[in-house]
Design a protein around this motif. Structure first.
Motif: not given
Length: 190
Positions: A129-142
């Motif tokens: 999960v990529l979080v920028i300034d506590r905002e969820l940006i992307a959550a791709p599965r590994i």
């Protein structure tokens, strides 16, 4: 600390390059007040000109030791501490492929690549999960160990790609006329 979620276009956040073939959540939706459950992330607030950029491992399996975050198709459970941060990155760029799809491409430092390889190897099947300034940006599965030191994820517009890449790099925010990253207006600050 609150983690907000960006309303994501369906299938807009599919990771490519190192994450080819991974599934991403259908998108995040905001609660009635635009906020989500508090996170236990304790990293100090970044300077005003630099966004906090963090990567977390997440799962769809409930676990009381993880932080629940509501998304449109269920709940993600995030680890409480980031596994990677902006310090692990060397580059963030807005990209466009031959079909016109917009992406944000990330390149990791040598030490960041080692961390990414280690955490992805240990967490195949979970989400990064990529979080920028506590905002969820992307959550791709590994889907497989990520050992190339690069990632890319799709976004709906060129403006979104440019805004997200600029935020990750710590550049000045884009002009007010440009739409917020993901094409969704930013929540007003209080």
């Amino acid at each position: 600390m609150q983690l907000t979620k960006r309303k994501l276009a369906p299938a807009a956040l599919i990771a490519v390059l190192a994450l080819a073939g991974c599934a991403a959540p259908k998108g995040a939706d905001k609660t009635a007040n635009g906020n989500t459950q508090p996170t236990a992330a304790t990293q100090a607030q970044a300077p005003a000109t630099s966004a906090a950029v963090e990567f977390y491992i997440a799962s769809t399996d409930a676990d009381p030791s993880l932080t629940p975050v509501k998304v449109s198709d269920g709940t993600l459970y995030l680890q409480r501490a980031p596994v990677l941060t902006r310090a692990d990155l060397t580059e963030a760029q807005a990209l466009v492929d031959r079909q016109g799809q917009n992406f944000v491409g990330l390149r990791f430092s040598e030490s960041g690549t080692r961390k990414l390889t280690e955490v992805s190897t240990q967490n195949v099947g979970k989400m990064l999960v990529l979080v920028i300034d506590r905002e969820l940006i992307a959550a791709p599965r590994i889907a497989e160990p990520l050992n190339k030191g690069v990632l890319a994820f799709g976004v709906p517009t060129a403006n979104a790609a440019a805004a997200i890449a600029a935020k990750i790099r710590g550049d000045a925010p884009p002009p007010a006329a440009a739409p917020a990253a993901g094409g969704v207006p930013a929540a007003p600050t209080r």
